[in-house]
Design a protein around this motif. Sequence first.
Motif, PDB file in Angstrom:
ATOM      1  N   THR A 113       0.839  -1.247  -0.047  1.00  0.00           N
ATOM      2  CA  THR A 113       0.052  -0.068   0.024  1.00  0.00           C
ATOM      3  C   THR A 113       1.015   1.346  -0.048  1.00  0.00           C
ATOM      4  O   THR A 113       2.032   1.180   0.543  1.00  0.00           O
ATOM      5  CB  THR A 113      -1.069   0.089   1.197  1.00  0.00           C
ATOM      6  OG1 THR A 113       0.006   0.088   2.337  1.00  0.00           O
ATOM      7  CG2 THR A 113      -1.785  -1.175   1.187  1.00  0.00           C
ATOM      8  N   LEU A 114       0.423   2.346  -0.411  1.00  0.00           N
ATOM      9  CA  LEU A 114       1.116   3.525  -0.482  1.00  0.00           C
ATOM     10  C   LEU A 114       1.002   4.574   0.542  1.00  0.00           C
ATOM     11  O   LEU A 114       1.959   5.155   0.965  1.00  0.00           O
ATOM     12  CB  LEU A 114       0.864   4.439  -1.825  1.00  0.00           C
ATOM     13  CG  LEU A 114       1.228   5.502  -2.273  1.00  0.00           C
ATOM     14  CD1 LEU A 114       2.939   5.316  -2.416  1.00  0.00           C
ATOM     15  CD2 LEU A 114       0.763   6.197  -3.495  1.00  0.00           C
ATOM     16  N   ARG A 115      -0.053   4.391   1.137  1.00  0.00           N
ATOM     17  CA  ARG A 115      -0.401   5.450   2.151  1.00  0.00           C
ATOM     18  C   ARG A 115      -0.551   5.097   3.473  1.00  0.00           C
ATOM     19  O   ARG A 115      -1.085   5.735   4.618  1.00  0.00           O
ATOM     20  CB  ARG A 115      -1.790   6.222   1.698  1.00  0.00           C
ATOM     21  CG  ARG A 115      -1.316   7.020   0.493  1.00  0.00           C
ATOM     22  CD  ARG A 115      -2.621   8.014   0.064  1.00  0.00           C
ATOM     23  NE  ARG A 115      -2.286   8.540  -0.863  1.00  0.00           N
ATOM     24  CZ  ARG A 115      -2.273   8.353  -2.284  1.00  0.00           C
ATOM     25  NH1 ARG A 115      -2.552   7.003  -2.619  1.00  0.00           N
ATOM     26  NH2 ARG A 115      -1.967   9.045  -3.275  1.00  0.00           N
ATOM     27  N   TYR A 167       5.079  10.676   6.024  1.00  0.00           N
ATOM     28  CA  TYR A 167       6.269   9.771   5.314  1.00  0.00           C
ATOM     29  C   TYR A 167       7.474   9.853   6.015  1.00  0.00           C
ATOM     30  O   TYR A 167       7.833  11.062   6.671  1.00  0.00           O
ATOM     31  CB  TYR A 167       6.225  10.066   3.802  1.00  0.00           C
ATOM     32  CG  TYR A 167       5.150   9.831   2.954  1.00  0.00           C
ATOM     33  CD1 TYR A 167       4.864   8.389   2.631  1.00  0.00           C
ATOM     34  CD2 TYR A 167       3.974  10.791   2.990  1.00  0.00           C
ATOM     35  CE1 TYR A 167       3.587   8.308   1.807  1.00  0.00           C
ATOM     36  CE2 TYR A 167       3.037  10.496   2.246  1.00  0.00           C
ATOM     37  CZ  TYR A 167       2.942   9.096   1.748  1.00  0.00           C
ATOM     38  OH  TYR A 167       1.492   9.034   0.890  1.00  0.00           O
ATOM     39  N   SER A 168       8.205   8.635   6.160  1.00  0.00           N
ATOM     40  CA  SER A 168       9.459   8.785   6.783  1.00  0.00           C
ATOM     41  C   SER A 168      10.604   7.824   6.182  1.00  0.00           C
ATOM     42  O   SER A 168      10.055   6.760   5.805  1.00  0.00           O
ATOM     43  CB  SER A 168       9.315   8.551   8.292  1.00  0.00           C
ATOM     44  OG  SER A 168       8.845   7.350   8.548  1.00  0.00           O
ATOM     45  N   GLN A 169      12.009   8.068   6.347  1.00  0.00           N
ATOM     46  CA  GLN A 169      12.612   7.132   6.140  1.00  0.00           C
ATOM     47  C   GLN A 169      13.856   7.054   7.530  1.00  0.00           C
ATOM     48  O   GLN A 169      14.346   7.988   7.638  1.00  0.00           O
ATOM     49  CB  GLN A 169      13.483   7.210   4.970  1.00  0.00           C
ATOM     50  CG  GLN A 169      14.577   6.322   4.550  1.00  0.00           C
ATOM     51  CD  GLN A 169      15.308   6.457   3.216  1.00  0.00           C
ATOM     52  OE1 GLN A 169      14.620   6.974   2.200  1.00  0.00           O
ATOM     53  NE2 GLN A 169      16.560   6.416   3.408  1.00  0.00           N
ATOM     54  N   THR A 170      13.753   6.091   7.829  1.00  0.00           N
ATOM     55  CA  THR A 170      14.641   5.610   8.991  1.00  0.00           C
ATOM     56  C   THR A 170      15.747   4.644   8.814  1.00  0.00           C
ATOM     57  O   THR A 170      15.454   3.782   8.191  1.00  0.00           O
ATOM     58  CB  THR A 170      13.862   5.291  10.045  1.00  0.00           C
ATOM     59  OG1 THR A 170      12.842   6.137  10.732  1.00  0.00           O
ATOM     60  CG2 THR A 170      14.874   4.918  11.533  1.00  0.00           C
ATOM     61  N   ARG A 171      16.962   5.141   9.127  1.00  0.00           N
ATOM     62  CA  ARG A 171      18.121   4.247   9.035  1.00  0.00           C
ATOM     63  C   ARG A 171      18.542   3.779  10.303  1.00  0.00           C
ATOM     64  O   ARG A 171      18.731   4.676  11.255  1.00  0.00           O
ATOM     65  CB  ARG A 171      19.354   4.750   8.093  1.00  0.00           C
ATOM     66  CG  ARG A 171      20.498   3.706   7.939  1.00  0.00           C
ATOM     67  CD  ARG A 171      21.561   4.505   7.255  1.00  0.00           C
ATOM     68  NE  ARG A 171      22.164   5.533   7.987  1.00  0.00           N
ATOM     69  CZ  ARG A 171      22.682   6.521   7.689  1.00  0.00           C
ATOM     70  NH1 ARG A 171      22.960   6.906   6.219  1.00  0.00           N
ATOM     71  NH2 ARG A 171      23.105   7.481   8.278  1.00  0.00           N
ATOM     72  N   TRP A 172      18.842   2.458  10.295  1.00  0.00           N
ATOM     73  CA  TRP A 172      19.352   1.829  11.946  1.00  0.00           C
ATOM     74  C   TRP A 172      20.741   1.219  11.144  1.00  0.00           C
ATOM     75  O   TRP A 172      20.906   0.432  10.341  1.00  0.00           O
ATOM     76  CB  TRP A 172      18.504   0.742  12.274  1.00  0.00           C
ATOM     77  CG  TRP A 172      17.082   1.258  12.745  1.00  0.00           C
ATOM     78  CD1 TRP A 172      16.943   1.959  13.840  1.00  0.00           C
ATOM     79  CD2 TRP A 172      15.976   0.883  12.055  1.00  0.00           C
ATOM     80  NE1 TRP A 172      15.548   2.169  14.016  1.00  0.00           N
ATOM     81  CE2 TRP A 172      14.777   1.650  12.847  1.00  0.00           C
ATOM     82  CE3 TRP A 172      15.759   0.481  10.810  1.00  0.00           C
ATOM     83  CZ2 TRP A 172      13.790   1.787  12.322  1.00  0.00           C
ATOM     84  CZ3 TRP A 172      14.267   0.576  10.382  1.00  0.00           C
ATOM     85  CH2 TRP A 172      13.271   1.247  11.316  1.00  0.00           C
ATOM     86  N   ARG A 173      21.903   1.970  11.832  1.00  0.00           N
ATOM     87  CA  ARG A 173      23.166   1.124  11.804  1.00  0.00           C
ATOM     88  C   ARG A 173      23.629   0.650  12.935  1.00  0.00           C
ATOM     89  O   ARG A 173      23.546   1.194  14.109  1.00  0.00           O
ATOM     90  CB  ARG A 173      24.062   2.412  11.404  1.00  0.00           C
ATOM     91  CG  ARG A 173      24.056   2.785  10.019  1.00  0.00           C
ATOM     92  CD  ARG A 173      25.331   3.641   9.676  1.00  0.00           C
ATOM     93  NE  ARG A 173      25.670   3.647   8.349  1.00  0.00           N
ATOM     94  CZ  ARG A 173      25.899   4.453   7.507  1.00  0.00           C
ATOM     95  NH1 ARG A 173      26.932   5.639   8.410  1.00  0.00           N
ATOM     96  NH2 ARG A 173      26.112   4.587   6.341  1.00  0.00           N
TER      97      ARG A 173
END
Length: 173
Positions: A90-92, A162-168
């Motif tokens: 899904t997009l939303r 909307y979000s973009q999370t990076r976990w390192r």
Amino acid sequence: MPDTEPLTALDERYSSARATAADWSDAVAALARAEVYWLTTVRPDGRPHVTPLIGVWEDGALHFCTGAEERKAKNLRSNPHVALTTGCNTLREGCDLVVEGEAVQVSDERRLRRLAGAWEAKYGTEWHFDVANGVFVHGAGEALVFAVAPRTAFGFGKGEPYSQTRWRFTGSG
């Protein structure tokens, strides 16, 4: 492979103004709940190979199994670097997750028995595995088991915000 707390960062370039970084604990819960994952391996000639599969989250890693002569197992012999993805189409709404790491074969039979129990608990008796000679045994076939501890993971929150999370993870690139 103990669960560790990663360095967490929101990528504001791909996130709504009011977005915040997602918690790794929420990502782990979603990884554990997911029923289908997409595994990307690399063929010896450099072309990608993508296939859906089932798996379990245990001991800080995603686990999957495959026959020794399947394309993904052959690919892993020459290049253990993989990406596993899961989410929703899904997009939303929802969150898509990507886990990057190295697939390491699991052959310890005590651990394999625990993993076999986790597979059956999650997917039902259709996915019952016995353990012998460092592999899963199912009917007449055998399956190698691999663990992928995240080096880097991404969460893509969909819908407002909307979000973009990076976990390192420590020592990851």
